[in-house]
Design a protein around this motif. Sequence first.
Motif, PDB file in Angstrom:
ATOM      1  N   LYS A   1       4.320   0.860   2.196  1.00  0.00           N
ATOM      2  CA  LYS A   1       4.335  -0.323   3.059  1.00  0.00           C
ATOM      3  C   LYS A   1       4.723  -1.556   2.240  1.00  0.00           C
ATOM      4  O   LYS A   1       4.129  -1.820   1.199  1.00  0.00           O
ATOM      5  CB  LYS A   1       2.967  -0.526   3.719  1.00  0.00           C
ATOM      6  CG  LYS A   1       2.637   0.499   4.795  1.00  0.00           C
ATOM      7  CD  LYS A   1       1.333   0.160   5.512  1.00  0.00           C
ATOM      8  CE  LYS A   1       1.105   1.121   6.677  1.00  0.00           C
ATOM      9  NZ  LYS A   1       2.047   0.900   7.786  1.00  0.00           N
TER      10      LYS A   1
ATOM     11  N   SER B   1       7.791  -2.844  11.503  1.00  0.00           N
ATOM     12  CA  SER B   1       6.330  -2.830  11.667  1.00  0.00           C
ATOM     13  C   SER B   1       5.897  -2.095  12.932  1.00  0.00           C
ATOM     14  O   SER B   1       4.749  -1.651  13.044  1.00  0.00           O
ATOM     15  CB  SER B   1       5.790  -4.252  11.687  1.00  0.00           C
ATOM     16  OG  SER B   1       6.407  -5.010  12.722  1.00  0.00           O
TER      17      SER B   1
ATOM     18  N   ILE C   1       3.687   7.118   2.870  1.00  0.00           N
ATOM     19  CA  ILE C   1       4.166   5.915   3.554  1.00  0.00           C
ATOM     20  C   ILE C   1       4.025   4.739   2.596  1.00  0.00           C
ATOM     21  O   ILE C   1       2.914   4.357   2.218  1.00  0.00           O
ATOM     22  CB  ILE C   1       3.363   5.625   4.833  1.00  0.00           C
ATOM     23  CG1 ILE C   1       3.249   6.875   5.703  1.00  0.00           C
ATOM     24  CG2 ILE C   1       4.016   4.469   5.614  1.00  0.00           C
ATOM     25  CD1 ILE C   1       2.248   6.736   6.837  1.00  0.00           C
TER      26      ILE C   1
ATOM     27  N   ILE D   1       6.718  -6.737   7.950  1.00  0.00           N
ATOM     28  CA  ILE D   1       6.233  -5.497   7.341  1.00  0.00           C
ATOM     29  C   ILE D   1       7.251  -4.385   7.589  1.00  0.00           C
ATOM     30  O   ILE D   1       7.761  -4.228   8.703  1.00  0.00           O
ATOM     31  CB  ILE D   1       4.861  -5.077   7.923  1.00  0.00           C
ATOM     32  CG1 ILE D   1       3.828  -6.186   7.747  1.00  0.00           C
ATOM     33  CG2 ILE D   1       4.372  -3.771   7.268  1.00  0.00           C
ATOM     34  CD1 ILE D   1       3.513  -6.535   6.303  1.00  0.00           C
TER      35      ILE D   1
ATOM     36  N   ASN E   1       8.033  -0.099   6.682  1.00  0.00           N
ATOM     37  CA  ASN E   1       7.485   1.177   6.208  1.00  0.00           C
ATOM     38  C   ASN E   1       8.624   2.058   5.697  1.00  0.00           C
ATOM     39  O   ASN E   1       9.668   2.167   6.345  1.00  0.00           O
ATOM     40  CB  ASN E   1       6.763   1.925   7.334  1.00  0.00           C
ATOM     41  CG  ASN E   1       5.677   1.099   7.985  1.00  0.00           C
ATOM     42  OD1 ASN E   1       4.841   0.515   7.299  1.00  0.00           O
ATOM     43  ND2 ASN E   1       5.684   1.032   9.304  1.00  0.00           N
TER      44      ASN E   1
ATOM     45  N   SER F   1       5.795  -5.828   2.274  1.00  0.00           N
ATOM     46  CA  SER F   1       5.645  -7.113   2.948  1.00  0.00           C
ATOM     47  C   SER F   1       6.712  -8.065   2.424  1.00  0.00           C
ATOM     48  O   SER F   1       6.916  -8.165   1.211  1.00  0.00           O
ATOM     49  CB  SER F   1       4.246  -7.687   2.684  1.00  0.00           C
ATOM     50  OG  SER F   1       4.149  -9.017   3.139  1.00  0.00           O
TER      51      SER F   1
ATOM     52  N   ASN G   1       7.298   0.670  13.868  1.00  0.00           N
ATOM     53  CA  ASN G   1       7.705   2.055  13.591  1.00  0.00           C
ATOM     54  C   ASN G   1       9.004   2.458  14.297  1.00  0.00           C
ATOM     55  O   ASN G   1       9.221   3.638  14.595  1.00  0.00           O
ATOM     56  CB  ASN G   1       6.587   3.048  13.910  1.00  0.00           C
ATOM     57  CG  ASN G   1       5.929   3.572  12.651  1.00  0.00           C
ATOM     58  OD1 ASN G   1       6.354   3.277  11.530  1.00  0.00           O
ATOM     59  ND2 ASN G   1       4.891   4.369  12.812  1.00  0.00           N
TER      60      ASN G   1
ATOM     61  N   TYR H   1       9.002   5.890   4.845  1.00  0.00           N
ATOM     62  CA  TYR H   1       8.393   7.220   4.886  1.00  0.00           C
ATOM     63  C   TYR H   1       9.159   8.143   3.942  1.00  0.00           C
ATOM     64  O   TYR H   1      10.384   8.287   4.058  1.00  0.00           O
ATOM     65  CB  TYR H   1       8.450   7.802   6.302  1.00  0.00           C
ATOM     66  CG  TYR H   1       7.504   7.157   7.283  1.00  0.00           C
ATOM     67  CD1 TYR H   1       6.275   7.742   7.590  1.00  0.00           C
ATOM     68  CD2 TYR H   1       7.841   5.973   7.930  1.00  0.00           C
ATOM     69  CE1 TYR H   1       5.412   7.159   8.500  1.00  0.00           C
ATOM     70  CE2 TYR H   1       6.988   5.374   8.841  1.00  0.00           C
ATOM     71  CZ  TYR H   1       5.772   5.978   9.123  1.00  0.00           C
ATOM     72  OH  TYR H   1       4.916   5.387  10.032  1.00  0.00           O
TER      73      TYR H   1
ATOM     74  N   THR I   1      11.435   2.102   8.544  1.00  0.00           N
ATOM     75  CA  THR I   1      11.095   1.616   9.880  1.00  0.00           C
ATOM     76  C   THR I   1      10.592   0.176   9.801  1.00  0.00           C
ATOM     77  O   THR I   1      10.209  -0.307   8.731  1.00  0.00           O
ATOM     78  CB  THR I   1      10.001   2.466  10.556  1.00  0.00           C
ATOM     79  OG1 THR I   1       8.709   2.148  10.009  1.00  0.00           O
ATOM     80  CG2 THR I   1      10.262   3.956  10.385  1.00  0.00           C
TER      81      THR I   1
ATOM     82  N   TYR J   1       9.718   6.251  15.292  1.00  0.00           N
ATOM     83  CA  TYR J   1       9.503   7.271  14.265  1.00  0.00           C
ATOM     84  C   TYR J   1       8.438   8.255  14.747  1.00  0.00           C
ATOM     85  O   TYR J   1       7.399   7.875  15.296  1.00  0.00           O
ATOM     86  CB  TYR J   1       9.030   6.635  12.955  1.00  0.00           C
ATOM     87  CG  TYR J   1       8.652   7.654  11.896  1.00  0.00           C
ATOM     88  CD1 TYR J   1       9.614   8.209  11.060  1.00  0.00           C
ATOM     89  CD2 TYR J   1       7.334   8.086  11.760  1.00  0.00           C
ATOM     90  CE1 TYR J   1       9.277   9.163  10.112  1.00  0.00           C
ATOM     91  CE2 TYR J   1       6.984   9.032  10.800  1.00  0.00           C
ATOM     92  CZ  TYR J   1       7.959   9.573   9.979  1.00  0.00           C
ATOM     93  OH  TYR J   1       7.620  10.520   9.036  1.00  0.00           O
TER      94      TYR J   1
ATOM     95  N   GLU K   1       0.232   5.165   1.517  1.00  0.00           N
ATOM     96  CA  GLU K   1      -0.669   6.026   2.276  1.00  0.00           C
ATOM     97  C   GLU K   1      -0.094   7.436   2.347  1.00  0.00           C
ATOM     98  O   GLU K   1       1.102   7.640   2.152  1.00  0.00           O
ATOM     99  CB  GLU K   1      -0.864   5.465   3.695  1.00  0.00           C
ATOM    100  CG  GLU K   1      -1.447   4.058   3.729  1.00  0.00           C
ATOM    101  CD  GLU K   1      -1.446   3.453   5.120  1.00  0.00           C
ATOM    102  OE1 GLU K   1      -1.046   4.158   6.083  1.00  0.00           O
ATOM    103  OE2 GLU K   1      -1.815   2.269   5.258  1.00  0.00           O
TER     104      GLU K   1
ATOM    105  N   SER L   1       0.838  -1.207   0.000  1.00  0.00           N
ATOM    106  CA  SER L   1       0.000   0.000   0.000  1.00  0.00           C
ATOM    107  C   SER L   1       0.869   1.251   0.000  1.00  0.00           C
ATOM    108  O   SER L   1       2.062   1.208   0.337  1.00  0.00           O
ATOM    109  CB  SER L   1      -0.930   0.034   1.227  1.00  0.00           C
ATOM    110  OG  SER L   1      -0.192   0.236   2.420  1.00  0.00           O
TER     111      SER L   1
END
Length: 223
Positions: A101, A132, A99, A113, A115, A103, A134, A117, A130, A159, A90, A88
């Motif tokens: 994401k 999962s 963001i 997971i 992220n 997997s 954060n 940013y 980061t 984060y 976001e 995804s």
Amino acid sequence: MLYIDGISLNKIKDELETTLKGKGVNKIVQTSSLAISMNFGKQKLIFSCFSSLPLCYLSDQKEENLLDENTTFSLNLKKQISGSSLISIEQIGFDRILIFKFSKLNELGEVKIFNLYFEMMGKHSNLVLTDSNNKVIDSIKRFSLEENSARVLFPGIDYSNPTIDLKIDPNLLSEKDFNIEKENNTLIKNVEGMGKLLVKNLSSYEKLTSILKDSISPKLFLD
């Protein structure tokens, strides 16, 4: 300097997600000190954190690697993101933060997971990786308290979003409030995602609602 406001970024986010969601990352190259090329098959997602060009975009052209050796950030990015799938994209409100994401299945068969940013904040533009929970794994720029007293950013800490002023969500803006803000020349100050070019060409409340609801339709202009 190329300026993109939060509402424009929202449209870019939709286009990127439609194109890349579900696809796997097969190669990551740090092409310069502040730029990353992430390959999704033949398509490349380019992140630029230069203060004069904070932008992410799709490209099918080969990016030239200007670095002699891998940086710690590129090594961490390759370790965690190479072989993963984008699940995804976001946006934090209508601010200039995306963001991404990802997997990934690790050697124990567990799904992890991560992220990424992407903060489009002028001279403070950054890419922050980061886990999962954060926790910061690494970032392409690291800021100390001396450089940014409002925010510390280094591996191992939680984060936190950059300091963002509370503003009105443009989707919740009434016609009455729009007219008041426009008359007082405070749309940029009080409404999320508003940039100078947008406000300059925003003739009515209907124009704003049309921009927010319509699908993306890129155009080229010659000045």
